[in-house]
Design a protein around this motif. Sequence first.
Motif, mmCIF file in Angstrom:
data_model
loop_
_atom_site.group_PDB
_atom_site.id
_atom_site.type_symbol
_atom_site.label_atom_id
_atom_site.label_comp_id
_atom_site.label_asym_id
_atom_site.label_seq_id
_atom_site.Cartn_x
_atom_site.Cartn_y
_atom_site.Cartn_z
ATOM 1 N N UNK A 153 0.847 -1.193 0.000
ATOM 2 C CA UNK A 153 0.000 0.000 0.000
ATOM 3 C C UNK A 153 0.885 1.245 0.000
ATOM 4 N N UNK A 154 0.518 2.229 -0.817
ATOM 5 C CA UNK A 154 1.229 3.502 -0.851
ATOM 6 C C UNK A 154 0.274 4.633 -0.502
ATOM 7 N N UNK A 155 0.640 5.414 0.501
ATOM 8 C CA UNK A 155 -0.049 6.661 0.810
ATOM 9 C C UNK A 155 0.932 7.775 0.457
ATOM 10 N N UNK A 156 0.868 8.226 -0.792
ATOM 11 C CA UNK A 156 1.925 9.081 -1.331
ATOM 12 C C UNK A 156 1.425 10.427 -1.804
ATOM 13 N N UNK A 157 2.335 11.195 -2.367
ATOM 14 C CA UNK A 157 2.030 12.515 -2.918
ATOM 15 C C UNK A 157 1.723 12.391 -4.406
ATOM 16 N N UNK A 158 0.779 13.199 -4.866
ATOM 17 C CA UNK A 158 0.428 13.196 -6.285
ATOM 18 C C UNK A 158 1.393 14.062 -7.080
ATOM 19 N N UNK A 159 1.771 15.195 -6.504
ATOM 20 C CA UNK A 159 2.721 16.100 -7.156
ATOM 21 C C UNK A 159 3.429 16.894 -6.076
ATOM 22 N N UNK A 160 4.548 17.530 -6.451
ATOM 23 C CA UNK A 160 5.303 18.364 -5.531
ATOM 24 C C UNK A 160 5.194 19.817 -5.986
ATOM 25 N N UNK A 161 4.696 20.677 -5.107
ATOM 26 C CA UNK A 161 4.575 22.093 -5.440
ATOM 27 C C UNK A 161 5.951 22.744 -5.470
ATOM 28 N N UNK A 162 6.105 23.739 -6.350
ATOM 29 C CA UNK A 162 7.357 24.489 -6.451
ATOM 30 C C UNK A 162 7.073 25.979 -6.290
ATOM 31 N N UNK A 163 8.119 26.695 -5.855
ATOM 32 C CA UNK A 163 7.974 28.148 -5.732
ATOM 33 C C UNK A 163 8.292 28.819 -7.069
ATOM 34 N N UNK A 164 8.360 30.138 -7.066
ATOM 35 C CA UNK A 164 8.598 30.867 -8.316
ATOM 36 C C UNK A 164 9.923 30.553 -8.962
ATOM 37 N N UNK A 165 10.889 30.107 -8.163
ATOM 38 C CA UNK A 165 12.194 29.772 -8.714
ATOM 39 C C UNK A 165 12.354 28.322 -9.083
ATOM 40 N N UNK A 166 11.297 27.543 -8.933
ATOM 41 C CA UNK A 166 11.354 26.129 -9.283
ATOM 42 C C UNK A 166 11.798 25.211 -8.163
ATOM 43 N N UNK A 167 12.089 25.779 -6.973
ATOM 44 C CA UNK A 167 12.495 24.945 -5.833
ATOM 45 C C UNK A 167 11.260 24.313 -5.191
ATOM 46 N N UNK A 168 11.428 23.108 -4.650
ATOM 47 C CA UNK A 168 10.315 22.427 -3.999
ATOM 48 C C UNK A 168 9.872 23.185 -2.754
ATOM 49 N N UNK A 169 8.558 23.283 -2.566
ATOM 50 C CA UNK A 169 7.983 23.860 -1.350
ATOM 51 C C UNK A 169 7.847 22.730 -0.336
ATOM 52 N N UNK A 170 8.524 22.868 0.780
ATOM 53 C CA UNK A 170 8.542 21.793 1.775
ATOM 54 C C UNK A 170 7.490 22.036 2.855
ATOM 55 N N UNK A 171 7.015 20.927 3.441
ATOM 56 C CA UNK A 171 6.117 21.011 4.584
ATOM 57 C C UNK A 171 4.648 21.152 4.253
ATOM 58 N N UNK A 172 4.285 21.226 2.966
ATOM 59 C CA UNK A 172 2.876 21.354 2.598
ATOM 60 C C UNK A 172 2.162 20.005 2.708
ATOM 61 N N UNK A 173 0.902 19.989 3.179
ATOM 62 C CA UNK A 173 0.151 18.723 3.207
ATOM 63 C C UNK A 173 -0.018 18.183 1.796
ATOM 64 N N UNK A 174 0.474 16.973 1.561
ATOM 65 C CA UNK A 174 0.452 16.427 0.196
ATOM 66 C C UNK A 174 0.148 14.935 0.174
ATOM 67 N N UNK A 175 -0.146 14.359 1.335
ATOM 68 C CA UNK A 175 -0.436 12.940 1.430
ATOM 69 C C UNK A 175 -1.856 12.718 1.937
ATOM 70 N N UNK A 176 -2.404 11.518 1.773
ATOM 71 C CA UNK A 176 -3.816 11.290 2.094
ATOM 72 C C UNK A 176 -4.156 11.379 3.579
ATOM 73 N N UNK A 177 -5.434 11.621 3.816
ATOM 74 C CA UNK A 177 -6.032 11.525 5.152
ATOM 75 C C UNK A 177 -6.910 10.275 5.151
ATOM 76 N N UNK A 178 -6.602 9.325 6.031
ATOM 77 C CA UNK A 178 -7.355 8.070 6.122
ATOM 78 C C UNK A 178 -8.157 8.117 7.416
#
Length: 316
Positions: free
Chosen positions: A237-262
């Motif tokens: 079973x995988x409870x994963x992220x669908x996509x990774x958000x990036x900022x204006x410079x293309x760097x990954x935005x860390x700490x954002x909720x991106x995984x499922x709620x069960x």
Amino acid sequence: MNDISRRRTLLPDATELPDDPDLAEVAEKLRLMRLLSQQRRYAGRPVPRLPAKAEIVAILSDVVALLYPRHYGPSGLEPERSDGLVAKMLPQLRDRLARQIELEFLLAETAQPEAAHSAARQAANGFMAALPRIRDLHDTDIAAAYAGDPSAKSLDEIVFCFPGVAAALRHRIAHALFGLGATMIARIMAEYSHAVTGIDIHPGAQIGPACFIDHGTGVVIGETAVIGRNVRLYQQVTLGAKRFETDGGGALVKGQPRHPVIEDDVVIYAGATILGRITIGKGAVIGGGVWLTAPVAPGSIVTQARPKLASQPPRG
């Protein structure tokens, strides 16, 4: 000889180089690479000491032994000696843990030694205070495994033998440290548990009581996943992220909720993949091999399309 002792025997004087000129050249190139790496990481500060991975793994094992001394403490420990063992281990573990947390805190760019020492001691005390809660939560995991697996013959068998239960306990330990700011130490513990059990749980994931990971091999639970009470997961079973958000410079935005709620009382069967910040409602059942990127209403049953058997007449 253990890893720590072996490494100590390898510690040379600072100026020592191999006698072989070719190896001396390799050593010098590696020295320069380390120097450049350290300059990038520490921006001109003195190079700090790092936490010791082997010691962190040893602390994890000792915390497990402290929580379940007759299962993971000294061999043949008599029941009446458990209390004395725990009383002896508690201050030693707190001091060892505080030292490793302090080393982690000192890696911060703005770290001050006195403040790091005080914060590490406070975090270690907070972790020790959380141990009864960790034990209480994990006892619900053990009970859920016994109730949910007809092959289980006893609670002791579950504590000794079930990898999903072992992973859940180590996650609860790592999660407590993650919440206290010792995020790298928590991650080291989580990755050690992953290596041992085949179950990958980020220490930031929130897991409620009575979690049962059956079989478990290949389960992946991401950092911001939230799992409610009485949830059962099967292998792969995988409870994963669908996509990774990036900022204006293309760097990954860390700490954002991106995984499922069960939510509570959900069952997710083998091979299901659930991606993104979606909610699987209370009491839902997700069938094996299902791929989900949309929320599921409470009480729903989600399965793959039924395969069809195409029969052909015999030839000849």
